[in-house]
Design a protein around this motif. Structure first.
Motif, short mmCIF file in Angstrom:
data_model
loop_
_atom_site.label_atom_id
_atom_site.label_comp_id
_atom_site.label_asym_id
_atom_site.label_seq_id
_atom_site.Cartn_x
_atom_site.Cartn_y
_atom_site.Cartn_z
N GLN A 19 0.83 -1.21 0.00
CA GLN A 19 0.00 0.00 0.00
C GLN A 19 0.87 1.26 0.00
O GLN A 19 0.53 2.26 -0.63
CB GLN A 19 -0.98 0.00 1.17
N ALA A 20 2.00 1.19 0.70
CA ALA A 20 2.89 2.35 0.73
C ALA A 20 3.46 2.61 -0.67
O ALA A 20 3.61 3.77 -1.09
CB ALA A 20 4.03 2.11 1.72
N MET A 21 3.74 1.53 -1.40
CA MET A 21 4.27 1.70 -2.75
C MET A 21 3.22 2.29 -3.67
O MET A 21 3.49 3.19 -4.47
CB MET A 21 4.77 0.37 -3.30
N LEU A 22 1.99 1.81 -3.55
CA LEU A 22 0.91 2.32 -4.39
C LEU A 22 0.73 3.82 -4.20
O LEU A 22 0.62 4.58 -5.16
CB LEU A 22 -0.41 1.60 -4.05
N ILE A 23 0.72 4.24 -2.94
CA ILE A 23 0.50 5.66 -2.65
C ILE A 23 1.64 6.50 -3.19
O ILE A 23 1.46 7.63 -3.64
CB ILE A 23 0.32 5.86 -1.13
N ASP A 24 2.82 5.95 -3.21
CA ASP A 24 3.99 6.70 -3.66
C ASP A 24 4.11 6.71 -5.19
O ASP A 24 4.97 7.38 -5.74
CB ASP A 24 5.24 6.07 -3.05
#
Ligand code: ADP
Length: 624
Positions: free
Chosen positions: A597-602
């Motif tokens: 999820q952190a990668m998606l947001i970034d």
């Protein structure tokens, strides 16, 4: 007779001009006079520098004449360099400037908007078709024997025929249509020429028939006289004393050299005397030139030596990042026959260049202070090239740092670095910024949560150039510039309590790292998150995800796979609950999801998409 078709761009441009500029149709005359003036400039240079042209009988002048009656015509003639058949096909049948197609395609079809945008491109010769059904160009190139006639009704085709013309030069003959017949009039022409061309450095003559009456009563006789009258002052505008010149004079001059239909945003006229004698006159267009981001952009500054035109095609006259400037440099100290090679390493020119750049930057900084509204307009168009200057013009970096603007999490609109430092928290040391591709995503980024909570301002940098430029700048005054996207930027935010919490979840961090393996460089406790459970940041010296995208887009291959650092929020309920869990399968799913999820947001790519969905579904099933 040879018949040819216009290139598609010409048809498009013609259509655009006729439909968006009809309310300024009289500018056709400015464009024709401007072309004549350029043609005279070019030949004048040759007659002064090239042996074979020195013997030419060159009397520079522009003549304007008209015929009344049924077939109304208007003719603009010059004794300039002229064109041969090849030139005609090249210049009046195609548009040789790259990016033309894309520019024309971007036009909206809304006449109002387009009429201001077309100025970015330059109107030129084709504007004649606003007032004429047919245009003929009869021309002979200086030094050649054959003359040619180009003829077109502006409807897709033109012809080129061999004709005769006694001397070199060009006649442009307009067969006026209903829109244009009003220009077959002495008064009209005199007014327009005065308005548009008073600053043209060559004499412009108007030819007309004057009728007068002699005698009284029955003896009264009509007398027709053919008159040729010089209409303009014929002195180079930039050489006139500044106190003599009005804003309007400058604006008209700008329109002539730029072919823009709008007034400039800014101008600066400098007449330097003393050890070096030169004149410069620079303009900033209201709208950025359409080719500003093309490698083969057309430079906008013309070089003159003692009022003789030398070149308009030298990209070195001004620094590349100031390529949107229009104007002239006229030096008294250079030799007339300067070659391109000499120009490039000429000290006089280098001196004029660096003095001018300093002065221009200084004036912009005054504009920022005294006229913020106008400065905003300027920034909307030119912020990015100024940022380019931050890395290409080291000597002026300090001034440029004061000129560039950014978006911010606290203030609306554009903010300056100076403004930022004035608003800084008392014990705040660094200037924080976040980089990425899209303003909305950045504003919603979990990376900003703690900054928001603590009321610390973060600069939003959504311009791809920011990634490259700002790390190189490093510091503004005493303040380091820190990227929120990087590990370490939150050091300053850490409290004792944060450190405590960090220690508490150490065992969990270890477990997560074990699951993620070499997908991440490190797993750390975060102090910058409040609502989100996790985020990724780049290691201090690694490129961020956005920068990696940019390097790829720029064609760089073999970019190593830089691993992100996963930061976990120790206070977030998910993390708190995970800390107490003994379920290894669950820990594995959640650890991976925290990263994904952190990668998606970034904006980073999640490679194992199928795995991600499976994990998500397992968790949903459990929750339901
Ligand atoms: P621009 O002037 O912006 O290049 P124009 O469409 O007005 O665009 O003119 C195209 C070209 O045609 C000019 O660059 C020049 O080479 C040539 N040209 C136009 N008018 C003349 C003229 N009176 N004498 C010589 N060349 C001309």
């Amino acid at each position: 007779m040879s018949k040819k078709k216009f290139k598609a761009e010409v048809n498009q441009l013609l259509h655009l001009i006729i439909h968006s500029l009809y309310s300024h149709k009289e500018i056709f005359l400015r464009e024709l006079i401007s072309n004549s003036s350029d043609a005279l400039d070019k030949l004048k240079y040759l007659t002064l520098t090239e042996d074979e042209f020195k013997k030419l009988d060159f009397e520079p002048r522009i003549d304007i004449s008209f015929t009344e009656g049924n077939a109304k015509t208007l003719t603009v003639s010059d004794t300039g360099i002229g064109m041969n058949d090849k030139d005609l096909a090249e210049h009046l049948g195609t548009i040789a400037r790259s990016g033309t197609r894309a520019f024309l395609d971007s036009m909206s079809g809304d006449a109002n908007k387009d009429s201001s945008l077309i100025g970015q491109f330059g109107v030129g010769f084709y504007s004649s078709f606003m007032v004429a059904d047919k245009v003929e160009v009869i021309t002979r190139k200086a030094g050649e024997e054959t003359a040619w006639k180009w003829s077109s009704n502006g409807k897709g085709e033109y012809t080129i025929d061999e004709v005769s013309r006694d001397t070199f030069g060009t006649d442009v003959v307009l067969y006026l249509n209903n829109e244009g017949e009003e220009y077959a009039s002495r008064w009209q022409l005199e007014n327009i020429i005065k308005k548009y061309s008073d600053h043209i450095a060559f004499p412009i003559y108007l030819e007309y028939d004057q009728t007068s009456y002699e005698g009284e009563g029955d003896d009264k006789k009509e007398k027709k006289e053919h008159k040729i009258e010089q209409i303009n002052a014929a002195s180079a505008l930039w050489k006139r004393s500044k106190s003599e010149l009005t804003d309007e004079d400058y604006h008209e001059f700008y329109k002539t050299i730029s072919h823009d239909t709008e007034e400039p945003l800014f101008y600066l006229h400098t007449q330097a005397e003393g050890t070096m004698e030169y004149t410069t006159l620079f303009f900033v267009p209201k709208k950025a030139p359409f080719d500003m981001y093309q490698a083969d952009y057309r430079p906008g500054v013309k070089l003159y030596v003692k009022r003789v035109f030398i070149t308009d095609d030298d990209k070195e006259l001004m620094p590349v990042y100031l390529r949107f400037l229009r104007g002239i440099i006229d030096s008294e100290d250079l030799p007339l026959n300067v070659s391109r090679e000499i120009l490039q390493k000429n000290r006089i020119l280098a001196n004029i260049k660096s003095t001018s750049v300093k002065k221009i930057l200084g004036e912009w900084s005054k504009m920022a202070e005294n006229n913020p509204e106008k400065y905003n307009e300027f920034i909307e168009e030119y912020n990015r090239p100024l940022k380019e200057g931050l890395y290409s013009d080291f000597g002026n970096r300090e001034s440029l740092l004061e000129l560039v603007r950014f978006k911010s999490t606290i203030e609306e609109g554009w903010v300056s670095l100076k403004g930022y430092t004035e608003r800084m928290k008392e014990d705040q040391k660094a200037i924080y910024y976040i980089t990425g591709e899209d303003e909305t995503t950045l504003r919603n980024s979990p990376l900003l949560e703690a900054y928001r909570e603590k009321g610390i301002e973060v600069l939003i940098m959504d311009d791809d150039i920011d990634e490259v430029v700002i790390p190189g700048v490093g510091k503004y005054g005493d303040h380091e510039m820190k990227s929120v996207n990087r590990s370490g930027a939150d050091e300053e935010l850490k409290t004792e309590k944060d450190k405590e919490k960090g220690k508490e979840i150490k065992p969990l961090l270890k477990k997560i790292k074990k699951v993620l393996g070499d997908k991440v460089k490190e797993v750390k406790a975060s102090t910058r998150l409040s609502d989100s459970p996790s985020c990724i940041v780049a290691d201090e010296n690694d490129p961020t995800v956005q920068m990696q995208h940019m390097l790829k887009a720029m064609g760089q291959k073999d970019i190593p796979d830089f691993k992100p650092i996963l930061e976990v929020n120790p206070s977030h309920p998910i993390v708190v609950k995970l800390k107490g869990s003994e379920d290894d399968a669950l820990i594995e799913d959640v650890s991976l999801l925290l990263l994904e999820q952190a990668m998606l947001i970034d904006g980073a790519e999640v490679k194992d998409r199928a795995g991600f969905v499976k994990r998500l579904n397992r968790i949903m099933e459990m929750a339901l």
